[in-house]
Design a protein around this motif. Structure first.
Motif, PDB file in Angstrom:
ATOM      1  N   ALA B  41       0.843  -1.204   0.000  1.00  0.00           N
ATOM      2  CA  ALA B  41       0.000   0.000   0.000  1.00  0.00           C
ATOM      3  C   ALA B  41       0.878   1.255   0.000  1.00  0.00           C
ATOM      4  CB  ALA B  41      -0.944  -0.002   1.196  1.00  0.00           C
ATOM      5  N   ASN B  42       2.026   1.194   0.696  1.00  0.00           N
ATOM      6  CA  ASN B  42       2.973   2.316   0.655  1.00  0.00           C
ATOM      7  C   ASN B  42       3.484   2.540  -0.761  1.00  0.00           C
ATOM      8  OD1 ASN B  42       2.797   2.877   3.361  1.00  0.00           O
ATOM      9  ND2 ASN B  42       4.614   1.696   3.933  1.00  0.00           N
ATOM     10  N   SER B  43       3.799   1.439  -1.451  1.00  0.00           N
ATOM     11  CA  SER B  43       4.268   1.569  -2.833  1.00  0.00           C
ATOM     12  C   SER B  43       3.199   2.238  -3.698  1.00  0.00           C
ATOM     13  CB  SER B  43       4.608   0.201  -3.429  1.00  0.00           C
ATOM     14  OG  SER B  43       5.709  -0.354  -2.772  1.00  0.00           O
ATOM     15  N   VAL B  44       1.935   1.908  -3.413  1.00  0.00           N
ATOM     16  CA  VAL B  44       0.839   2.510  -4.178  1.00  0.00           C
ATOM     17  C   VAL B  44       0.774   4.005  -3.892  1.00  0.00           C
ATOM     18  CG1 VAL B  44      -1.665   2.565  -4.522  1.00  0.00           C
ATOM     19  CG2 VAL B  44      -0.496   0.360  -4.222  1.00  0.00           C
ATOM     20  N   SER B  45       0.780   4.363  -2.587  1.00  0.00           N
ATOM     21  CA  SER B  45       0.601   5.783  -2.250  1.00  0.00           C
ATOM     22  C   SER B  45       1.833   6.604  -2.608  1.00  0.00           C
ATOM     23  CB  SER B  45       0.225   5.949  -0.774  1.00  0.00           C
ATOM     24  OG  SER B  45       1.195   5.368   0.037  1.00  0.00           O
ATOM     25  N   ASP B  46       2.994   5.950  -2.675  1.00  0.00           N
ATOM     26  CA  ASP B  46       4.211   6.663  -3.082  1.00  0.00           C
ATOM     27  C   ASP B  46       4.355   6.738  -4.611  1.00  0.00           C
ATOM     28  OD1 ASP B  46       4.790   6.949  -0.438  1.00  0.00           O
ATOM     29  OD2 ASP B  46       6.324   5.378  -0.354  1.00  0.00           O
ATOM     30  N   GLY B  47       3.386   6.185  -5.311  1.00  0.00           N
ATOM     31  CA  GLY B  47       3.422   6.248  -6.772  1.00  0.00           C
ATOM     32  C   GLY B  47       4.466   5.355  -7.404  1.00  0.00           C
ATOM     33  N   LYS B  48       4.928   4.344  -6.658  1.00  0.00           N
ATOM     34  CA  LYS B  48       5.950   3.450  -7.211  1.00  0.00           C
ATOM     35  C   LYS B  48       5.357   2.359  -8.093  1.00  0.00           C
ATOM     36  CE  LYS B  48       9.221   4.125  -3.424  1.00  0.00           C
ATOM     37  NZ  LYS B  48       9.700   3.566  -2.157  1.00  0.00           N
ATOM     38  N   VAL B  49       4.051   2.169  -8.007  1.00  0.00           N
ATOM     39  CA  VAL B  49       3.362   1.202  -8.870  1.00  0.00           C
ATOM     40  C   VAL B  49       2.122   1.879  -9.465  1.00  0.00           C
ATOM     41  CG1 VAL B  49       4.114  -0.917  -7.703  1.00  0.00           C
ATOM     42  CG2 VAL B  49       2.096   0.293  -6.860  1.00  0.00           C
ATOM     43  N   ASP B  50       1.596   1.256 -10.506  1.00  0.00           N
ATOM     44  CA  ASP B  50       0.406   1.819 -11.161  1.00  0.00           C
ATOM     45  C   ASP B  50      -0.856   1.100 -10.712  1.00  0.00           C
ATOM     46  OD1 ASP B  50       2.268   3.254 -12.851  1.00  0.00           O
ATOM     47  OD2 ASP B  50       2.602   1.337 -13.863  1.00  0.00           O
ATOM     48  N   THR B  51      -0.721   0.285  -9.692  1.00  0.00           N
ATOM     49  CA  THR B  51      -1.792  -0.619  -9.273  1.00  0.00           C
ATOM     50  C   THR B  51      -3.025   0.100  -8.759  1.00  0.00           C
ATOM     51  OG1 THR B  51      -0.076  -2.157  -8.610  1.00  0.00           O
ATOM     52  CG2 THR B  51      -2.287  -2.567  -7.734  1.00  0.00           C
ATOM     53  N   GLU B  52      -4.184  -0.411  -9.141  1.00  0.00           N
ATOM     54  CA  GLU B  52      -5.442  -0.015  -8.514  1.00  0.00           C
ATOM     55  C   GLU B  52      -5.550  -0.851  -7.240  1.00  0.00           C
ATOM     56  OE1 GLU B  52      -7.616   2.255  -9.768  1.00  0.00           O
ATOM     57  OE2 GLU B  52      -8.981   2.018  -8.068  1.00  0.00           O
ATOM     58  N   PHE B  53      -5.437  -0.188  -6.103  1.00  0.00           N
ATOM     59  CA  PHE B  53      -5.439  -0.915  -4.831  1.00  0.00           C
ATOM     60  C   PHE B  53      -6.840  -0.833  -4.234  1.00  0.00           C
ATOM     61  CE2 PHE B  53      -4.607  -1.202  -0.210  1.00  0.00           C
ATOM     62  CZ  PHE B  53      -3.949  -2.415  -0.187  1.00  0.00           C
ATOM     63  N   VAL B  54      -7.452  -1.993  -4.043  1.00  0.00           N
ATOM     64  CA  VAL B  54      -8.837  -2.013  -3.571  1.00  0.00           C
ATOM     65  C   VAL B  54      -8.866  -2.459  -2.111  1.00  0.00           C
ATOM     66  CG1 VAL B  54     -11.180  -2.829  -4.047  1.00  0.00           C
ATOM     67  CG2 VAL B  54      -9.481  -2.760  -5.892  1.00  0.00           C
ATOM     68  N   THR B  55      -9.251  -1.543  -1.241  1.00  0.00           N
ATOM     69  CA  THR B  55      -9.411  -1.933   0.159  1.00  0.00           C
ATOM     70  C   THR B  55     -10.825  -2.494   0.299  1.00  0.00           C
ATOM     71  OG1 THR B  55     -10.061   0.320   0.673  1.00  0.00           O
ATOM     72  CG2 THR B  55      -7.771  -0.281   1.106  1.00  0.00           C
ATOM     73  N   VAL B  56     -10.896  -3.616   0.954  1.00  0.00           N
ATOM     74  CA  VAL B  56     -12.180  -4.325   1.037  1.00  0.00           C
ATOM     75  C   VAL B  56     -12.506  -4.612   2.500  1.00  0.00           C
ATOM     76  CG1 VAL B  56     -12.181  -5.398  -1.235  1.00  0.00           C
ATOM     77  CG2 VAL B  56     -10.868  -6.438   0.616  1.00  0.00           C
ATOM     78  N   GLU B  57     -13.695  -5.143   2.760  1.00  0.00           N
ATOM     79  CA  GLU B  57     -14.099  -5.336   4.142  1.00  0.00           C
ATOM     80  C   GLU B  57     -13.866  -6.766   4.639  1.00  0.00           C
ATOM     81  OE1 GLU B  57     -16.002  -5.276   1.636  1.00  0.00           O
ATOM     82  OE2 GLU B  57     -17.567  -6.782   1.903  1.00  0.00           O
ATOM     83  N   SER B  58     -13.358  -7.641   3.767  1.00  0.00           N
ATOM     84  CA  SER B  58     -13.063  -9.001   4.222  1.00  0.00           C
ATOM     85  C   SER B  58     -12.237  -9.696   3.157  1.00  0.00           C
ATOM     86  CB  SER B  58     -14.349  -9.807   4.438  1.00  0.00           C
ATOM     87  OG  SER B  58     -14.865 -10.217   3.175  1.00  0.00           O
ATOM     88  N   GLU B  59     -11.673 -10.837   3.502  1.00  0.00           N
ATOM     89  CA  GLU B  59     -10.909 -11.614   2.524  1.00  0.00           C
ATOM     90  C   GLU B  59     -11.825 -12.201   1.456  1.00  0.00           C
ATOM     91  OE1 GLU B  59     -10.517 -11.794   5.774  1.00  0.00           O
ATOM     92  OE2 GLU B  59      -8.388 -11.543   6.230  1.00  0.00           O
ATOM     93  N   HIS B  60     -13.053 -12.502   1.831  1.00  0.00           N
ATOM     94  CA  HIS B  60     -14.002 -13.007   0.845  1.00  0.00           C
ATOM     95  C   HIS B  60     -14.163 -11.967  -0.269  1.00  0.00           C
ATOM     96  CE1 HIS B  60     -17.876 -14.195  -0.912  1.00  0.00           C
ATOM     97  NE2 HIS B  60     -17.636 -15.407  -0.425  1.00  0.00           N
ATOM     98  N   SER B  61     -14.264 -10.707   0.145  1.00  0.00           N
ATOM     99  CA  SER B  61     -14.395  -9.627  -0.832  1.00  0.00           C
ATOM    100  C   SER B  61     -13.085  -9.398  -1.574  1.00  0.00           C
ATOM    101  CB  SER B  61     -14.813  -8.338  -0.126  1.00  0.00           C
ATOM    102  OG  SER B  61     -16.048  -8.528   0.505  1.00  0.00           O
ATOM    103  N   ALA B  62     -11.953  -9.595  -0.890  1.00  0.00           N
ATOM    104  CA  ALA B  62     -10.653  -9.425  -1.549  1.00  0.00           C
ATOM    105  C   ALA B  62     -10.549 -10.393  -2.725  1.00  0.00           C
ATOM    106  CB  ALA B  62      -9.519  -9.653  -0.559  1.00  0.00           C
ATOM    107  N   MET B  63     -10.891 -11.643  -2.471  1.00  0.00           N
ATOM    108  CA  MET B  63     -10.804 -12.634  -3.547  1.00  0.00           C
ATOM    109  C   MET B  63     -11.872 -12.357  -4.609  1.00  0.00           C
ATOM    110  SD  MET B  63      -9.240 -15.020  -5.026  1.00  0.00           S
ATOM    111  CE  MET B  63      -7.960 -15.340  -3.815  1.00  0.00           C
ATOM    112  N   SER B  64     -13.045 -11.917  -4.182  1.00  0.00           N
ATOM    113  CA  SER B  64     -14.101 -11.593  -5.155  1.00  0.00           C
ATOM    114  C   SER B  64     -13.653 -10.461  -6.077  1.00  0.00           C
ATOM    115  CB  SER B  64     -15.385 -11.184  -4.426  1.00  0.00           C
ATOM    116  OG  SER B  64     -15.832 -12.239  -3.606  1.00  0.00           O
ATOM    117  N   ALA B  65     -13.018  -9.448  -5.490  1.00  0.00           N
ATOM    118  CA  ALA B  65     -12.554  -8.306  -6.284  1.00  0.00           C
ATOM    119  C   ALA B  65     -11.434  -8.740  -7.227  1.00  0.00           C
ATOM    120  CB  ALA B  65     -12.069  -7.185  -5.362  1.00  0.00           C
ATOM    121  N   ALA B  66     -10.551  -9.621  -6.742  1.00  0.00           N
ATOM    122  CA  ALA B  66      -9.470 -10.120  -7.597  1.00  0.00           C
ATOM    123  C   ALA B  66     -10.060 -10.920  -8.765  1.00  0.00           C
ATOM    124  CB  ALA B  66      -8.498 -10.975  -6.779  1.00  0.00           C
ATOM    125  N   ILE B  67     -11.097 -11.684  -8.478  1.00  0.00           N
ATOM    126  CA  ILE B  67     -11.755 -12.475  -9.530  1.00  0.00           C
ATOM    127  C   ILE B  67     -12.386 -11.544 -10.573  1.00  0.00           C
ATOM    128  CG2 ILE B  67     -13.767 -13.960  -9.977  1.00  0.00           C
ATOM    129  CD1 ILE B  67     -13.033 -15.410  -7.294  1.00  0.00           C
TER     130      ILE B  67
END
Lengths: 191, 394
Positions: B41-67
């Motif tokens: 997340a630091n790499s994201v906020s420091d602009g070191k990556v171009d990643t869309e970082f999705v904060t989610v409310e659970s791991e179930h949602s993390a995997m759903s978002a990745a899918i």
């Protein structure tokens, strides 16, 4: 130096035993040695006894078990002595570095040691005088470098400085370096 | 120029993820994997990556978002541990069933109850039939190297399967040791741009993902997942060969340590393999023909190669850091026994040791004891106990 040097750090939560192990590991690693640094993972409460460990070798280190028989013990807080067995598992020729205002001879008696080597340093006083706070971990690294000759003090300071600069403001780094250098001069052995 | 550093396993994984620069990362923090996500997340906020970082409310949602991201055509990653992986369970099967090449570092940690944050392999072993590729790592270096290779393996057109790369919680994730990092451009040149063939955002070629699939086609689609797994082994070896070219480090399906002429072998995964190799060295110095097989690719299981490597041994001990509670031993043991059913020649004696649950330390003496047990089994011809709980208070 033995093929694999294992070090156990005794401290209390908040005194920086884990940080010391990591800083030592990083600083020694820069000089090309292989290292491990890890704490004993338990509930981390301010003031509670904590352990941290280093392994140092000229060869890659594959062991992933706990350190049971450290050749060297560093005690950041002498009030732990008598409450935890700082000599547990240490071989007879083990090396101890204790933060205390006692002499090595007095500390040897207190620990009940017949053999081995004992070094003492008043790291708390150095810490208070250089940094204005009781963080004995940094000066104890200076004592360790003197007692072991792992690296020259100049090499160690140069390496440690780089690591400290990544984490602290320049004035804090300078005070830490002062503490390390003073400890290197003031640590007492038995010769 | 590669960089030799002193780092923790989590730092190594976070660095690999920064270099991979995925399109989407969706993650939720859980000990001991939290630092990976935090540092990324630091790499994201420091602009070191171009990643869309999705904060989610659970791991179930993390995997759903990745899918969702992966189906849309993105290179998607997540990271988790223990209960977090358990909470992803239904989505793990969906990622595999949809053949989405999501890559996830997993930091091995015990499952509750009782609550415990330390290492064992119950979490990833529980996901072993989900259809994900599983690659196990002994230390920070292997975790870093395996994660980079996993991108290529998962996204290979012959494969297209999700892959998890595991390392031991705390022992590796939080312990500092040495590793060599590759340069960013070397990593990016190696993993290349992800070019999905079929994806939702390709509006010129619309597709349906996740459609209802009854008795008419479901079976065929699940069969295709198995079929994809049959091609993983070759791809893993090809990618390893290429990786050796950029790193000098050699990877195979498994790591045989002094195994060729060994009479007594231990089969094991992850960090305890390092300790066991040191034991092998000591026993060899005493004249005992000890050896070790550390599985790297556990799913799919490289049966042929493992059977070949273990055939002719006098006795084998399989060390599991997880239990199946089937009373037939741990997951590695059960697979090894099934695999060895096809081994030529007389049946090799095999026993199982379940060790290290919830982070219980396993030391050299205990591992030496296992080799001694094997010697005794060969001497007497008798197996007193198939499954032993090693280092537990009975």
């Amino acid at each position: 130096m033995a093929e694999l040097l294992e070090i156990r750090w005794h401290g209390r939560g908040g005194q920086g035993a884990k940080t010391a192990a990591i800083l030592l590991g990083e600083a020694v690693s820069i000089s090309g040695k292989y290292i491990q640094a890890f704490p004993e993972y338990g509930p981390e409460r301010m003031g509670a006894p904590v352990l941290a460990f280093n392994r140092i070798s000229d060869e890659p280190i594959r062991l992933h078990c706990q350190v049971a028989n450290p050749a060297m013990v560093v005690v950041l807080d002498a009030t732990l002595i008598g409450k935890t067995d700082v000599t547990a598992g240490v071989p007879e020729d083990g090396l101890y570095i204790i933060n205390t205002n006692l002499s090595p001879g007095e500390m040897r008696d207190q620990l009940g040691l017949a053999d081995g080597k004992v070094y003492t340093l008043d790291a708390t006083q150095i810490s208070m005088e250089t940094m204005g706070r009781n963080i004995p971990n940094t000066p104890m690294m200076g004592a360790l470098i003197k007692a072991t000759g792992l690296l020259t003090i100049d090499e160690f300071v140069a390496n440690a400085k780089g690591r400290l600069e990544a984490k602290f403001r320049p004035d804090i780094v300078e005070k830490n370096i002062q503490a390390i250098e003073r400890a290197y001069q003031e640590v007492q052995g038995e010769e | 120029m590669s960089r030799r550093v002193a780092i923790t396993g989590n730092e190594a994984i976070a660095e690999a993820m920064r270099q991979i620069n995925p399109d989407v990362v969706a993650a939720y923090p859980i000990t001991p994997a939290t630092e990976i996500v935090q540092m990324f997340a630091n790499s994201v906020s420091d602009g070191k990556v171009d990643t869309e970082f999705v904060t989610v409310e659970s791991e179930h949602s993390a995997m759903s978002a990745a899918i969702g991201a992966s189906a849309a055509g993105a290179r998607a990653m997540t990271a988790t541990s223990s209960q977090g992986l358990a909470l992803m369970w239904e989505m793990l099967y969906i990622a595999a069933g949809l053949k989405l090449p999501i890559v996830a570092p997993i930091v091995n940690r015990a499952l509750s109850a009782p609550i415990n944050i330390h290492c064992d392999h119950s979490d990833t072993m529980g996901a072993r039939d989900s259809g994900w590729i599983q690659i196990y790592s002994e230390d920070a270096q292997e975790a870093y190297d395996n994660l980079i290779q996993a991108i290529r393996i998962a996204e290979h057109p012959d494969v297209l399967l999700p892959a998890m790369v595991t390392m031991d919680g705390f022992i590796v994730s939080h312990g500092m040791s040495n590793a060599e990092f590759l340069d960013d451009d070397v990593v990016r040149g190696f993993i290349k741009e992800y070019e999905p063939k079929h994806y939702l955002l390709d509006v010129e070629n619309p597709i349906t993902v996740g459609a209802l699939d009854f008795s008419d086609w479901y079976f065929e689609h699940r069969r295709q997942v198995a079929d994809a797994h049959t091609r993983v082994k070759d791809v893993v070896l090809q990618v390893a060969e290429e990786f050796k070219g950029i790193s000098g480090r050699e990877y195979k399906l498994f790591d045989g340590y002094k195994l060729d002429d060994a009479e007594y072998a231990i089969v094991i995964v992850n960090s305890a393999a390092g300790t066991a190799k040191t034991v092998v060295d000591e026993l060899r110095a005493k004249g005992l023909k000890a050896g070790l097989l550390k599985i790297r690719l556990f799913r799919p299981f490289p049966q042929e190669e493992i059977v070949e490597a273990l055939s002719g041994k006098k006795a084998i001990a399989v060390l599991d850091r997880a239990d199946t509670l089937s009373l037939m031993g741990g997951p590695l043991y059960i697979d090894l026994r099934a695999a060895m059913y096809d081994s030529p020649g007389p049946r090799v004696k095999m026993v199982n040791y379940i060790y290290g649950l919830g982070g219980r330390d396993i030391n050299m003496e205990q591992i030496a004891g296992v080799y001694n047990d094997l010697v005794e089994i060969v001497k007497t011809g008798e197996i007193k106990r198939s499954v032993t709980y090693l280092g537990v208070r009975e």
